[in-house]
Write a protein that holds these residues in place. Structure first.
Motif, short mmCIF file in Angstrom:
data_model
loop_
_atom_site.label_atom_id
_atom_site.label_comp_id
_atom_site.label_asym_id
_atom_site.label_seq_id
_atom_site.Cartn_x
_atom_site.Cartn_y
_atom_site.Cartn_z
N ALA A 94 -6.39 -4.01 2.00
CA ALA A 94 -6.61 -3.04 0.69
C ALA A 94 -5.78 -1.88 0.01
CB ALA A 94 -8.20 -2.70 0.68
N LEU A 95 -5.12 -1.42 1.01
CA LEU A 95 -4.44 0.09 0.23
C LEU A 95 -3.47 -0.77 -0.49
CD1 LEU A 95 -4.18 2.75 1.07
CD2 LEU A 95 -2.82 2.43 3.14
N LYS A 96 -2.54 -1.72 -0.02
CA LYS A 96 -1.43 -2.04 0.03
C LYS A 96 -0.86 -2.86 -0.81
CE LYS A 96 1.45 -0.23 1.49
NZ LYS A 96 1.86 1.07 1.55
N LEU A 97 -2.43 -3.75 -1.37
CA LEU A 97 -2.38 -5.04 -2.67
C LEU A 97 -3.01 -4.70 -3.39
CD1 LEU A 97 -1.96 -7.74 0.11
CD2 LEU A 97 -0.01 -6.74 -1.42
N GLN A 98 -3.10 -5.13 -4.99
CA GLN A 98 -3.98 -4.85 -5.87
C GLN A 98 -3.54 -6.65 -6.65
OE1 GLN A 98 -3.41 -1.13 -8.48
NE2 GLN A 98 -0.95 -1.00 -8.34
N HIS A 102 2.36 -9.12 -4.48
CA HIS A 102 2.26 -10.36 -3.66
C HIS A 102 2.86 -10.43 -2.29
CE1 HIS A 102 6.01 -13.10 -2.38
NE2 HIS A 102 4.91 -14.28 -2.61
N LEU A 103 2.01 -10.96 -1.40
CA LEU A 103 1.62 -10.92 0.13
C LEU A 103 2.70 -11.97 0.62
CD1 LEU A 103 0.68 -9.81 2.30
CD2 LEU A 103 -1.09 -11.31 2.35
N PRO A 145 9.93 -10.04 -6.72
CA PRO A 145 10.31 -8.75 -7.01
C PRO A 145 9.06 -7.93 -7.36
CG PRO A 145 11.33 -9.80 -8.29
CD PRO A 145 10.91 -10.80 -7.79
N ASP A 146 7.84 -8.30 -7.12
CA ASP A 146 6.33 -7.99 -6.50
C ASP A 146 5.99 -8.25 -5.70
OD1 ASP A 146 5.93 -10.61 -6.70
OD2 ASP A 146 4.47 -10.54 -8.26
N GLY A 175 13.77 -5.88 -0.36
CA GLY A 175 13.30 -6.79 -1.31
C GLY A 175 11.78 -5.86 -1.35
N GLY A 176 12.43 -4.29 -1.14
CA GLY A 176 11.59 -3.48 -1.74
C GLY A 176 9.97 -3.44 -1.30
N ALA A 177 9.93 -4.22 -0.20
CA ALA A 177 8.50 -4.37 0.61
C ALA A 177 8.54 -3.27 1.94
CB ALA A 177 8.15 -6.41 0.39
#
Length: 395
Positions: A94-98, A102-103, A145-146, A175-177
């Motif tokens: 919930a904190l990291k994804l909106q 992409h997960l 990218p997302d 990948g910036g994740a």
């Protein structure tokens, strides 16, 4: 104080000792504490690092001790406790994804997490890719990218497949994740994902850390700033707060974690090796076995191979499940894992592929699991007695 694992499990996070300080602190069960308008605010946005305890949904002395101890054990800056392992993982999501994010998720992981990601997160507009995280190339190919978060479970429930944490951390960061690792089965005795590059470590405290099957709990460990946001945005607003009495029970259980894990591992080794030689057993999955496909990674990444094993049988698995349920005596037919007492539960492959792992490679999963696995949480009873129970039950 020398901060060895044994010492941290018993004393990590303790406050100053003075005459009259209890050696074993009692749980603080009060929901509210004396406050002052100059010290606390009414909004979670007012929460600061030095805000005193004033309402247990925000913080509590017993929960604070548990969180400090967990952070020390995992080499993180801070921790946030939750009412269950599921609450911890979903709170992090919930904190990291909106919507629009992409997960990347292990295709084999705890069923509740897989179902939540595949259903609830997708309804919220989060794209989810189920990937064989044991294959770094597959994870790299899934990155977009997302992509905001990669979440893996190692060893993975129920087939004990492993993920190379350092390799996946490098891929996620390139990948910036960020990378979160569910290390429930390994425990801090067996592995420390943050030291291998993970950003977050998740635990179901219900399992080995509590160890006695009498308290639910979960936790996330990571950097202090991220944990402060997790507390404000997920714990306080979503409300899945750990009971202080459950935290007390978990702290008590943690004191013997290192001793218990040594016995769990030794017993698991004896039983896994015995099962490998049984005529009715098709395959045994346990990271400590030389036959495990990732035995080299297990030795490189884990200091303790834990007490969870799974096995599949030749012939009618469902019939064998009924036979074991009827005939096992010492070993209980029950769900969950990480208890002092041995548990066994049958997990049919068709049910897994239809529900919690719809995107998994069915052929690959069946190679590990056959028609279904018997998941055995090996307890700390006498190993010979556990083997004798399975011997008479398997027939």
């Amino acid at each position: 104080m020398t901060e060895t694992l044994s010492t941290l499990l018993l004393h990590g996070g303790d406050g100053p000792r003075t005459v009259g300080t209890p050696v074993s602190p009692a749980p603080v069960l009060s929901t509210t504490y004396y406050a002052h308008p100059d010290a606390v605010g009414f909004s979670a946005e007012d929460l600061k690092a030095d805000t005193p305890h004033f309402y247990t949904r925000w913080s509590n002395p017993t929960l604070e001790l548990l969180e400090k101890r967990l952070a020390l054990l995992e080499g993180g800056e801070a921790a946030v406790s939750f009412a269950s392992g599921m609450a911890a993982v979903t709170g992090l999501f919930a904190l990291k994804l909106q919507s629009g994010d992409h997960l990347v998720l292990s295709d084999v992981c705890y069923a509740g997490v897989a179902e939540y990601a595949g259903q609830a997160l997708r309804r919220q507009g989060v794209a989810v890719s189920f990937v064989d995280s044991a294959d770094p190339a597959a994870v790299a190919a899934a990155m977009r990218p997302d992509t905001r978060l990669v979440h893996v479970e190692t060893p993975a429930n129920p087939i004990l497949k492993l993920t190379d944490i350092a390799a996946i951390a490098a891929i996620a960061h390139a990948g910036g994740a960020e990378l979160s690792v569910d290390s429930t089965i390994a425990t801090p005795v067996g592995a420390n994902p943050i030291a291998l590059g993970a950003d977050y470590v998740c635990h179901s405290l219900t399992k080995y850390l509590c160890g006695h099957g009498d308290a639910l709990g979960g936790a996330v460990i990571g950097r202090a700033a991220a944990m402060a946001e997790l507390r404000k945005q997920s714990l306080i607003h979503l409300g899945a707060v750990l009971s202080p009495f459950s935290a007390y029970l978990i702290l008590r259980g943690m004191e013997t974690l290192e001793l218990r894990m040594a016995r769990h591992e030794a017993n698991a080794r004896a039983i896994a090796e015995w099962l490998e030689g049984h005529a009715k057993v098709r395959r045994v999955n346990w990271p400590g076995l030389a036959s495990h496909p990732q035995a080299d990674l297990a030795r490189r990444q884990m200091r303790n191979f834990s007490g969870l094993i799974s096995f599949s049988v030749h012939g009618d698995s469902a019939a064998m499940a009924r036979r074991l349920a009827d005939r096992l005596g010492l070993v209980s037919t029950a769900v969950s894992l990480g208890k002092t007492k041995s548990l066994c539960f049958y997990i049919p492959t068709d049910d897994i592929l239809r529900s919690s792992f719809p995107a998994a490679d069915a052929a690959q999963y069946r190679d590990w699991a056959g028609d279904g696995v018997f998941r055995v949480s090996v307890g700390i009873e006498d190993a010979a007695a556990i083997i004798a129970d399975f011997d008479q039950a398997l027939g």
